[in-house]
Design an enzyme around this catalytic site. Structure first.
Site, PDB file in Angstrom:
ATOM      1  N   ASP A 167      -8.962  -5.632  -5.668  1.00 31.72           N
ATOM      2  CA  ASP A 167      -8.563  -4.587  -4.729  1.00 31.72           C
ATOM      3  C   ASP A 167      -9.344  -3.331  -5.098  1.00 31.72           C
ATOM      4  O   ASP A 167      -9.026  -2.646  -6.070  1.00 31.72           O
ATOM      5  CB  ASP A 167      -7.056  -4.339  -4.834  1.00 31.72           C
ATOM      6  CG  ASP A 167      -6.546  -3.350  -3.793  1.00 31.72           C
ATOM      7  OD1 ASP A 167      -7.383  -2.670  -3.169  1.00 31.72           O
ATOM      8  OD2 ASP A 167      -5.320  -3.259  -3.618  1.00 31.72           O
ATOM      9  N   SER A 192       0.842  -1.192   0.000  1.00 33.73           N
ATOM     10  CA  SER A 192       0.000   0.000   0.000  1.00 33.73           C
ATOM     11  C   SER A 192       0.881   1.247   0.000  1.00 33.73           C
ATOM     12  O   SER A 192       1.729   1.389  -0.881  1.00 33.73           O
ATOM     13  CB  SER A 192      -0.966  -0.041   1.178  1.00 33.73           C
ATOM     14  OG  SER A 192      -2.038   0.860   0.998  1.00 33.73           O
ATOM     15  N   HIS A 233      -7.162  -6.063  -1.168  1.00 32.37           N
ATOM     16  CA  HIS A 233      -5.999  -5.210  -0.963  1.00 32.37           C
ATOM     17  C   HIS A 233      -4.850  -5.958  -0.299  1.00 32.37           C
ATOM     18  O   HIS A 233      -5.038  -6.681   0.679  1.00 32.37           O
ATOM     19  CB  HIS A 233      -6.406  -4.022  -0.097  1.00 32.37           C
ATOM     20  CG  HIS A 233      -5.356  -2.968   0.007  1.00 32.37           C
ATOM     21  ND1 HIS A 233      -4.708  -2.437  -1.090  1.00 32.37           N
ATOM     22  CD2 HIS A 233      -4.824  -2.328   1.092  1.00 32.37           C
ATOM     23  CE1 HIS A 233      -3.842  -1.531  -0.695  1.00 32.37           C
ATOM     24  NE2 HIS A 233      -3.881  -1.447   0.620  1.00 32.37           N
TER      25      HIS A 233
END
Length: 608
Positions: free
Chosen positions: A328, A212, A359
């Site tokens: 995601d 991320s 994710h």
């Protein structure tokens, strides 16, 4: 020599290499992978310390170059002349965050083109103890002969500076750390002190990884072209803050964080010096961000252009292994797709790993190990000859990806499908073009979510067009593109599109791939370009084309592929007052889907 004798010989050789390496406490490799060294495994003997690396910028405007807080974890043998490569992860999260408190997000209940009411601001209570910034990566890589380094991003934790959420200082900060690992920048034992710390245990070869935001920073560092950054493995990285907070001109939230925007993320991570926060808030959040982010039009502008790493890739040369989930809906799969595509065009060694989940989700350790072993140790393991795309099929675990020549699959070609009347119930999605001029309408109402609309037998709030029931599986790989001719009863309207697999599987144990194939969102006002919004003339038709999110999915026989068109998507878009009417000219609207085997495969699977 017989095959059995060759096998015994190889096993004996591996045992000999491993035994000698263990005794000498040096890295060793089997089948192109760095192996666990017994003497590196003992955590009680690891050397752990922290320092501050001086950068080339002063982002908090205090008259001094910002220093980044860095920690190091390394085997004890590095005190005796052993030099090792580095696995490095940087983050704005290590010192804690604001948490998702009530009022942190923007209120999305307002008309398009209107300013939302002011939101609340929160302060981060910094946490963490020296010298350990983070324990991530350590137990994986230190036993295998790597040093692990962490750093806190500018304006977070014990690092100086201001968080800019994609600004240039977030690229230059990890560059400075890599420069220090190569003897080109200065490190200090204290934040304000003058006693220098030298990375005498570093070979200068660095690999970065993270998930991320932590996966964004390896790419940010790589775009500087810094010498010594040999390889990066970004996992679900945010490669463009515009694509994270906007979609084809539309103000769109990342999945799960309705009302988030770039200034919200700034507040969420701003854990640096309390005495500097007021200035940072005033200059960065309340001036640069508020003036540039533009929640009114959602247009692409200079502010967003400067926070799009695709625009900054020219100096990049680090070998790239990207990882992302096709489902995601937070950091959407287009983020990795667009960067890997460009990297391949640039001739950078590139592999992509996609799984079918949401994710996060790193590649299998074997893939990561081979990548770092090849580019940080220089071990000729042939990784550059491996398949360029690895995709986890719907029925496999993430540890068992299927290799492909490339992504999108070269055997896929676009198949154009036309809409046929009946959308409020179910219209058709066929190869054959509809020759009867037809328009169909839907009414916007954010109180109905997408899954409810897809399952409804009939609805005035969406239009749904279905292929015939599939007689064979259809494999989609790549980007689907919608060209739509549409009119709005108001000067602005949300436009949401889902590609679904029906009948909908409502079982609690349904796979994430069972229902939603892919999605897309757009602002009809941006029918000309991302940089120009034009108020719609009510009931006038406009034609717009845009891509849905990339996907690679096998739609099973017995299912139908459905194109669902609706307006406000309550999980992602603003929530204007219900009642806007959208009219679709279905004769001038078409969907292109990337089918392996092309038109022939689609025809064979759908022929009546």
């Amino acid at each position: 020599m017989s095959i059995m004798k060759k096998l015994i010989h190889l096993i004996t050789l591996f045992i000999f290499i491993a035994t000698n390496a263990q005794e000498k406490s040096v890295p060793f490799f089997i089948d192109g992978e760095a192996q666990v060294v017994g003497s590196f495994k003992d955590e009680t003997k690891w050397l752990r310390h922290d320092l501050w690396v001086e950068t080339s910028f002063d982002s908090d405007d205090d008259g001094k170059m910002d220093r980044m807080h860095v920690d190091v974890t390394r085997p004890a043998q590095t005190e005796n002349g052993l030099k090792l490569p580095v696995v490095y992860e940087s983050s704005p999260y290590y010192a804690g965050t604001a948490g998702f408190t009530t009022g942190l997000f923007w209120d999305v209940k307002h008309e398009l083109g209107q300013q939302a009411k002011p939101r609340e601001h929160v302060e981060v209570i910094r946490k963490g103890k020296r010298p350990i910034i983070s324990n991530s990566q350590i137990r994986t890589w230190v036993p295998r002969g790597f040093v692990v380094v962490h750093s806190s991003s500018p304006g977070t934790g014990l690092s100086d500076g201001a968080p800019t959420v994609g600004g240039i200082n977030e690229s230059l900060a990890p560059k400075a750390v890599i420069d220090w690992l190569n003897g080109r920048a200065r490190g200090y034992s204290s934040r304000e002190g003058t006693k220098e710390v030298v990375a005498y245990w570093s070979t200068g070869k660095v690999g970065m990884t993270g998930t991320s935001y932590n996966g964004t920073l390896p790419l940010a560092a790589a775009t500087t072209g810094v010498e010594g950054l040999e390889a990066i493995i970004p996992i679900a990285p945010n490669t463009s803050y515009y694509h994270y907070y906007r979609s084809n001109g539309l103000v769109r939230s990342p999945g799960g964080y309705l009302g988030e925007d770039i200034d919200v993320l700034y507040d969420f991570i701003h854990s640096g010096k309390e005495e500097n926060r007021g200035r940072n808030n005033r200059v960065i959040r309340d001036t640069e961000m508020i003036n540039g982010m533009d929640r009114i039009t959602g247009d692409y502008n200079d502010f967003w252009e400067g926070r799009d790493y695709l625009n900054q890739m020219k100096p990049m040369k680090a070998a790239l292994l990207m990882a992302h989930g096709f489902n995601d809906w937070n950091v959407m799969p287009e983020h990795s797709y667009r960067i890997s595509k460009k990297a391949i065009e640039m001739g950078i060694p590139t592999q992509i790993y996609y799984h079918q989940d949401g994710h996060g989700g790193p590649p299998p350790l074997k893939m990561m190990n081979r990548w770092f072993t090849r580019y940080l140790f220089g071990e000729e393991n042939g990784v550059e000859k491996d398949p360029k795309a690895w995709i986890v099929r719907e029925y496999n675990s993430r540890q068992k990806p299927t290799p492909y020549v490339a992504y999108p699959n070269p055997d896929a070609s676009l198949v154009t499908l036309s809409l046929h009347p009946g959308g409020p119930v179910t219209g058709g999605l066929f190869l054959k073009k509809n020759k009867i001029k037809t328009t169909e309408i839907l009414t916007d109402d954010y109180s109905y979510d997408g899954s409810s609309l897809a399952k409804a037998k009939t609805s005035e709030n969406r239009l749904l067009y279905l292929t015939p029931v599939l007689k064979e599986d259809i494999h989609l790989s790549g980007l689907s593109t919608l060209t739509i001719k549409i009119a709005s009863s108001k000067k602005a309207a949300n436009l949401s599109v889902w590609l679904v697999s029906l009948p909908w599987n409502s079982d609690k144990k349904a796979k994430i791939t069972d229902n939603i194939i892919t999605r897309g969102w757009a602002d009809i006002q941006n029918y000309k370009s991302l940089t120009e919004s034009t108020n719609l003339i009510p009931d006038k038709f406009y034609t717009m084309s845009f891509d849905l999110q990339p996907d690679d999915q096998i739609i099973k026989k017995g299912q139908q592929i459905g194109l669902m068109i609706f307006s406000s998507d309550p999980e992602f878009t603003l929530h204007p007052k219900p009642g806007t009417i959208l009219t679709v000219d279905i004769n001038s609207t078409s969907l292109k889907i990337p089918v392996i085997g092309g038109r022939k495969s689609f025809y064979r699977a759908t022929k009546q």
